[in-house]
Scaffold this motif. Sequence first.
Motif, PDB file in Angstrom:
ATOM      1  N   MET A   1       0.257  -1.532   0.611  1.00 12.74           N
ATOM      2  CA  MET A   1       0.072  -0.061  -0.113  1.00 12.74           C
ATOM      3  C   MET A   1       1.146   1.797  -0.157  1.00 12.74           C
ATOM      4  SD  MET A   1      -0.934   3.117   1.895  1.00 12.74           S
ATOM      5  CE  MET A   1      -1.923   2.094   3.397  1.00 12.74           C
ATOM      6  N   ILE A   2       0.479   2.390  -0.657  1.00 18.98           N
ATOM      7  CA  ILE A   2       1.269   3.833  -1.023  1.00 18.98           C
ATOM      8  C   ILE A   2       0.203   4.737   0.628  1.00 18.98           C
ATOM      9  CG2 ILE A   2       1.852   5.860  -2.242  1.00 18.98           C
ATOM     10  CD1 ILE A   2       2.172   3.451  -4.363  1.00 18.98           C
ATOM     11  N   ALA A   3       1.014   4.876   1.008  1.00 14.28           N
ATOM     12  CA  ALA A   3       0.534   6.399   1.855  1.00 14.28           C
ATOM     13  C   ALA A   3       0.839   7.275   1.462  1.00 14.28           C
ATOM     14  CB  ALA A   3       1.532   6.207   3.147  1.00 14.28           C
ATOM     15  N   ILE A   4      -0.180   8.001   1.034  1.00 19.25           N
ATOM     16  CA  ILE A   4       0.015   9.650   0.306  1.00 19.25           C
ATOM     17  C   ILE A   4      -0.361  10.507   1.479  1.00 19.25           C
ATOM     18  CG2 ILE A   4      -1.241  11.674  -1.206  1.00 19.25           C
ATOM     19  CD1 ILE A   4      -2.574   9.385  -2.774  1.00 19.25           C
ATOM     20  N   ILE A   5       0.123  11.119   1.899  1.00 15.68           N
ATOM     21  CA  ILE A   5       0.971  12.340   2.874  1.00 15.68           C
ATOM     22  C   ILE A   5      -1.275  13.050   2.949  1.00 15.68           C
ATOM     23  CG2 ILE A   5       1.391  13.590   4.518  1.00 15.68           C
ATOM     24  CD1 ILE A   5       3.718  11.970   3.918  1.00 15.68           C
ATOM     25  N   ASP A   6      -1.850  13.674   3.701  1.00 14.80           N
ATOM     26  CA  ASP A   6      -2.651  14.227   3.686  1.00 14.80           C
ATOM     27  C   ASP A   6      -2.274  15.418   4.824  1.00 14.80           C
ATOM     28  OD1 ASP A   6      -4.267  16.587   3.844  1.00 14.80           O
ATOM     29  OD2 ASP A   6      -6.449  14.410   4.680  1.00 14.80           O
ATOM     30  N   ALA A  37       4.445   2.560   8.838  1.00 10.30           N
ATOM     31  CA  ALA A  37       4.547   1.710   8.775  1.00 10.30           C
ATOM     32  C   ALA A  37       3.864   1.128   7.000  1.00 10.30           C
ATOM     33  CB  ALA A  37       2.703   1.147   9.199  1.00 10.30           C
ATOM     34  N   ALA A  38       3.653   1.979   6.495  1.00 13.76           N
ATOM     35  CA  ALA A  38       3.468   2.279   4.709  1.00 13.76           C
ATOM     36  C   ALA A  38       4.690   1.737   4.076  1.00 13.76           C
ATOM     37  CB  ALA A  38       2.170   2.906   4.481  1.00 13.76           C
ATOM     38  N   PRO A  39       4.270   0.585   3.202  1.00 10.55           N
ATOM     39  CA  PRO A  39       5.778   0.293   2.340  1.00 10.55           C
ATOM     40  C   PRO A  39       6.300   1.145   1.212  1.00 10.55           C
ATOM     41  CG  PRO A  39       4.147  -0.795   1.419  1.00 10.55           C
ATOM     42  CD  PRO A  39       3.438  -0.345   3.068  1.00 10.55           C
ATOM     43  N   ALA A  40       5.859   2.139   1.571  1.00  6.35           N
ATOM     44  CA  ALA A  40       5.791   3.848   0.161  1.00  6.35           C
ATOM     45  C   ALA A  40       5.023   4.961   0.194  1.00  6.35           C
ATOM     46  CB  ALA A  40       5.928   3.712  -1.163  1.00  6.35           C
ATOM     47  N   ALA A  64       8.394  11.258  11.043  1.00  7.36           N
ATOM     48  CA  ALA A  64       7.550  10.291  10.207  1.00  7.36           C
ATOM     49  C   ALA A  64       7.679  10.226   8.689  1.00  7.36           C
ATOM     50  CB  ALA A  64       6.354   9.966  10.214  1.00  7.36           C
ATOM     51  N   ILE A  65       8.148  11.058   8.274  1.00  6.65           N
ATOM     52  CA  ILE A  65       8.887  11.103   6.804  1.00  6.65           C
ATOM     53  C   ILE A  65      10.722  11.150   6.882  1.00  6.65           C
ATOM     54  CG2 ILE A  65       9.775  13.024   5.126  1.00  6.65           C
ATOM     55  CD1 ILE A  65       6.474  14.239   5.103  1.00  6.65           C
ATOM     56  N   HIS A  66      10.949  11.880   8.148  1.00  7.70           N
ATOM     57  CA  HIS A  66      12.904  11.616   8.480  1.00  7.70           C
ATOM     58  C   HIS A  66      12.626   9.121   7.877  1.00  7.70           C
ATOM     59  CE1 HIS A  66      14.141  14.937   7.263  1.00  7.70           C
ATOM     60  NE2 HIS A  66      13.184  15.639   7.940  1.00  7.70           N
ATOM     61  N   ARG A  67      11.790   9.159   8.856  1.00  9.53           N
ATOM     62  CA  ARG A  67      11.882   8.248   9.887  1.00  9.53           C
ATOM     63  C   ARG A  67      11.913   6.491   8.483  1.00  9.53           C
ATOM     64  NH1 ARG A  67      11.214   9.414  14.614  1.00  9.53           N
ATOM     65  NH2 ARG A  67       8.446   9.017  14.305  1.00  9.53           N
ATOM     66  N   ALA A  68      11.181   7.087   7.197  1.00 11.57           N
ATOM     67  CA  ALA A  68      10.603   6.561   6.572  1.00 11.57           C
ATOM     68  C   ALA A  68      11.566   6.299   5.550  1.00 11.57           C
ATOM     69  CB  ALA A  68       8.890   6.930   5.610  1.00 11.57           C
ATOM     70  N   ILE A  69      11.790   7.721   5.105  1.00  8.64           N
ATOM     71  CA  ILE A  69      13.411   8.085   4.252  1.00  8.64           C
ATOM     72  C   ILE A  69      14.276   7.025   4.594  1.00  8.64           C
ATOM     73  CG2 ILE A  69      14.573   9.142   2.672  1.00  8.64           C
ATOM     74  CD1 ILE A  69      12.609  10.959   2.757  1.00  8.64           C
ATOM     75  N   LYS A 199       5.971  -0.024  -8.762  1.00  6.41           N
ATOM     76  CA  LYS A 199       6.953  -1.216  -9.177  1.00  6.41           C
ATOM     77  C   LYS A 199       7.823  -1.862  -8.472  1.00  6.41           C
ATOM     78  CE  LYS A 199       5.785  -1.593 -14.174  1.00  6.41           C
ATOM     79  NZ  LYS A 199       6.715  -1.821 -15.832  1.00  6.41           N
ATOM     80  N   MET A 200       7.937   0.059  -7.349  1.00  6.15           N
ATOM     81  CA  MET A 200       9.320  -0.372  -6.226  1.00  6.15           C
ATOM     82  C   MET A 200       8.899  -0.723  -5.254  1.00  6.15           C
ATOM     83  SD  MET A 200      11.169   3.029  -7.203  1.00  6.15           S
ATOM     84  CE  MET A 200      10.997   4.635  -9.118  1.00  6.15           C
ATOM     85  N   VAL A 201       7.861  -0.726  -5.256  1.00  6.80           N
ATOM     86  CA  VAL A 201       7.010  -0.821  -3.447  1.00  6.80           C
ATOM     87  C   VAL A 201       7.170  -2.539  -3.516  1.00  6.80           C
ATOM     88  CG1 VAL A 201       4.782  -1.088  -2.157  1.00  6.80           C
ATOM     89  CG2 VAL A 201       5.486   1.614  -4.038  1.00  6.80           C
TER      90      VAL A 201
END
Length: 203
Positions: A1-6, A37-40, A64-69, A199-201
Amino acid sequence: MIAIIDYGMGNLRSVQKAFQRVGCQAEIVQDPAAVEAAPAVVLPGVGAFADAMENLKKSGMIEAIHRAINSGKPFLGICLGQQLLFESSVEFGTTRGLGIFPGTVKRFPGGDLKVPHMGWNQVEIAKPSPLLEGVPAGAAFYFVHSYYVEPADPELAVTLTEYGLKFASVVGRNNVFGIQFHPEKSSTLGLRILENFGKMVKS
């Protein structure tokens, strides 16, 4: 699942629908835990840089953005979301950005140049990227922006676009990408870029 940040700045639904059109599951999220939690992750956005950073800070999304990256998961910034990846912007004074990439966000010079830069424009491929698989040289995409990124490291530029000057219209390094144009409004080739990101996810 791709998380789109709101974070209150963006055309979230159109980005979500574009991903769904290419077979990618995408959810709009407001919780920093959902981002981690999201994979992308996708950071969209339209509007003012300073407002966007303030909203991200209030929502707890910056960490959260920094940790995800830093975890290595695919991350995509679109339009204002691309600009936020850089160290600073000169819009309405100097505002600090996320600092993922070195460089700043500058305004088009104006004069005889119409600002904002609005409409279809070509991109010149500066270096290969998995994000551009199947995208031909000279392809056109839809832009709406008054500011552009100026990377401190020229190697960050994946594509270049001419509008009064040459600017980096796609940037990327490792798992992080930024796109100045709107792929969700750029017909078949825009959807192809979103499909390539999908495809990268890792599921």
